[in-house]
Write a protein that holds these residues in place. Structure first.
Motif, PDB file in Angstrom:
ATOM      1  N   ARG A 227       0.823  -1.219   0.000  1.00  0.00           N
ATOM      2  CA  ARG A 227       0.000   0.000   0.000  1.00  0.00           C
ATOM      3  C   ARG A 227       0.850   1.258   0.000  1.00  0.00           C
ATOM      4  NH1 ARG A 227      -5.239   1.319   1.062  1.00  0.00           N
ATOM      5  NH2 ARG A 227      -5.670   3.288   2.117  1.00  0.00           N
ATOM      6  N   TYR A 228       1.948   1.243   0.767  1.00  0.00           N
ATOM      7  CA  TYR A 228       2.785   2.433   0.914  1.00  0.00           C
ATOM      8  C   TYR A 228       4.257   2.100   0.702  1.00  0.00           C
ATOM      9  CZ  TYR A 228      -1.368   4.130   3.349  1.00  0.00           C
ATOM     10  OH  TYR A 228      -2.641   4.466   3.677  1.00  0.00           O
ATOM     11  N   THR A 229       4.974   3.055   0.123  1.00  0.00           N
ATOM     12  CA  THR A 229       6.430   2.969   0.103  1.00  0.00           C
ATOM     13  C   THR A 229       6.959   3.442   1.456  1.00  0.00           C
ATOM     14  OG1 THR A 229       6.741   5.233  -0.683  1.00  0.00           O
ATOM     15  CG2 THR A 229       6.442   3.504  -2.355  1.00  0.00           C
ATOM     16  N   TYR A 230       8.255   3.270   1.692  1.00  0.00           N
ATOM     17  CA  TYR A 230       8.823   3.710   2.976  1.00  0.00           C
ATOM     18  C   TYR A 230       8.700   5.225   3.127  1.00  0.00           C
ATOM     19  CZ  TYR A 230      11.829   4.028   7.030  1.00  0.00           C
ATOM     20  OH  TYR A 230      12.302   4.274   8.300  1.00  0.00           O
ATOM     21  N   SER A 231       8.932   5.970   2.063  1.00  0.00           N
ATOM     22  CA  SER A 231       8.843   7.434   2.146  1.00  0.00           C
ATOM     23  C   SER A 231       7.435   7.877   2.503  1.00  0.00           C
ATOM     24  CB  SER A 231       9.268   8.061   0.815  1.00  0.00           C
ATOM     25  OG  SER A 231      10.644   7.878   0.586  1.00  0.00           O
ATOM     26  N   GLU A 232       6.444   7.208   1.940  1.00  0.00           N
ATOM     27  CA  GLU A 232       5.059   7.551   2.248  1.00  0.00           C
ATOM     28  C   GLU A 232       4.712   7.201   3.684  1.00  0.00           C
ATOM     29  OE1 GLU A 232       3.673   6.732  -2.357  1.00  0.00           O
ATOM     30  OE2 GLU A 232       3.110   5.312  -0.784  1.00  0.00           O
ATOM     31  N   MET A 233       5.244   6.079   4.166  1.00  0.00           N
ATOM     32  CA  MET A 233       5.020   5.709   5.561  1.00  0.00           C
ATOM     33  C   MET A 233       5.686   6.705   6.499  1.00  0.00           C
ATOM     34  SD  MET A 233       3.404   3.444   7.331  1.00  0.00           S
ATOM     35  CE  MET A 233       3.217   1.990   6.286  1.00  0.00           C
ATOM     36  N   ALA A 234       6.887   7.156   6.144  1.00  0.00           N
ATOM     37  CA  ALA A 234       7.581   8.165   6.948  1.00  0.00           C
ATOM     38  C   ALA A 234       6.787   9.460   6.984  1.00  0.00           C
ATOM     39  CB  ALA A 234       8.982   8.415   6.385  1.00  0.00           C
ATOM     40  N   ASN A 235       6.211   9.834   5.853  1.00  0.00           N
ATOM     41  CA  ASN A 235       5.423  11.058   5.797  1.00  0.00           C
ATOM     42  C   ASN A 235       4.170  10.953   6.657  1.00  0.00           C
ATOM     43  OD1 ASN A 235       5.364  13.733   4.286  1.00  0.00           O
ATOM     44  ND2 ASN A 235       3.283  12.974   3.912  1.00  0.00           N
TER      45      ASN A 235
END
Length: 351
Positions: A227-235
């Motif tokens: 569902r999410y990339t790491y950058s999106e999860m960090a955001n």
């Protein structure tokens, strides 16, 4: 629930958000510009080191109606050196003159008392040797080095080395900006300043560790989803703690601002100026770096890992297959990734 609380809840749930990580190149550019300005200020103007570091004499007068300008003129004429005069809150004056030994200080004290219309015994004179200031500076550097090492070791154990590196860069960023502000405004650097600089290190790390803790928990099984990339999860983690970071920073800045603008500005308390300016700038810089520097840096470093690169490819493939219900909302990075995936799929069809 208040509007701010409602916004915080929506940020935490990911219903709304700002793409801090996606715009990281902008924040990096802003931070580099500010840091370069601070370094140039240090190189060109240098720091206004206090008498504790240079050595000299400090004269304290009784309560007087003499103006600061008049006292400065008298002190410089009597000593032949530049004098720094502060009007204290109780009506007394603090006169600093660098480069005086004991015999010179006694003569200057006599001249100041006579020219300002005071009794010589009412003027207190303290002689400060430069060696004391050197000891303070050396101990401060030692304390700073030990603190940095302990921070890196702790964060590497509690989280991972990438987060430790990001936090260390954010700390150096905060210290550089704070010292650069001192060079720009010409505030005197005293032992109080050193205390303030060492104090802000903990404040600078507070918000960063909170975000890192949330990110560590959210990304525990990140490779098992698409569902999410790491950058999106960090955001998402950053947005989830955003209101908390703002609230704690504002609450911490209010009393420090009182010390700086009321205690230092109106009451003329010299030591309050020394500590409060470093705290005020350091707190503001720490809040900025935890949001705009530390977390985006972690995302940059993590995205270089093979596992995270493979995750990004799977997320792109999943979105390209038409699973719109799994598209991340509220981030420009997610929108850009989806657009790239769709463009790739269209190119494949044309082939």
């Amino acid at each position: 629930m208040s509007k701010l609380g409602d916004l915080g809840a929506k940020l935490y749930r990911g219903e709304v958000g700002y793409d801090f990580v996606g715009k990281r190149m902008l924040w990096y550019a802003v931070s580099i510009l500010i840091t370069i300005t601070a370094i140039v200020a240090l190189a060109v103007q240098g720091l206004n080191m206090g008498i504790e570091f240079k050595g000299g004499a400090v004269f304290t007068t009784p309560k007087t109606d003499v103006t600061v300008a008049k006292a400065t003129e008298v002190a410089e004429e009597a000593s032949g050196h530049v004098a720094i005069v502060q009007k204290l809150g109780n009506g007394t004056m603090r006169i600093q003159v660098s480069g005086l030994d004991t015999d010179q200080a006694n003569g200057v004290k006599t001249k100041i008392a006579a020219d300002l219309g005071m009794k010589e015994q009412d003027v207190n004179a303290d002689l400060v040797g430069p060696s004391w200031g050197e000891q303070i500076a050396n101990k401060a550097w030692t304390g700073l080095a030990v603190f940095m090492v302990l921070v890196v070791v702790y964060l590497a154990i509690a989280f991972e080395w990438r987060m430790a590196v990001a936090a260390l860069i954010a700390l150096i960023h905060d210290l550089t900006i704070t010292v650069g502000i001192y060079a720009l405004v010409g505030f005197e650097v005293t032992p109080g300043t050193v205390i303030g600089l060492l104090t802000i290190l903990g404040y600078s790390l507070y918000d960063t560790v909170v975000v890192f803790d949330g990110l560590k928990e959210a990304s525990k099984d990140i490779t098992k989803q698409t569902r999410y990339t790491y950058s999106e999860m960090a955001n998402r983690s950053l947005n989830g703690t955003l209101v908390r970071s703002i609230n704690t920073t504002v609450v911490a800045l209010l009393p420090v601002a009182g010390l700086l603008f009321i205690g230092g500005g109106f009451l003329g308390a010299g030591m309050l100026n020394d500590i409060s300016l470093s705290l005020f700038v350091g707190l503001a810089a720490g809040a900025y770096s935890s949001i705009f520097i530390a977390t985006p840096l972690v995302a940059d470093l993590k995205e270089r890992e093979p596992a995270m690169k493979a995750l990004r490819k799977r997320v792109l493939a999943k979105r390209a297959s038409g699973a719109r219900d799994e598209e991340p909302e509220g981030t420009e990075e997610g929108t850009e990734v989806v657009a790239q995936a769709r463009a790739g799929r269209a190119a494949g069809r044309r082939r």
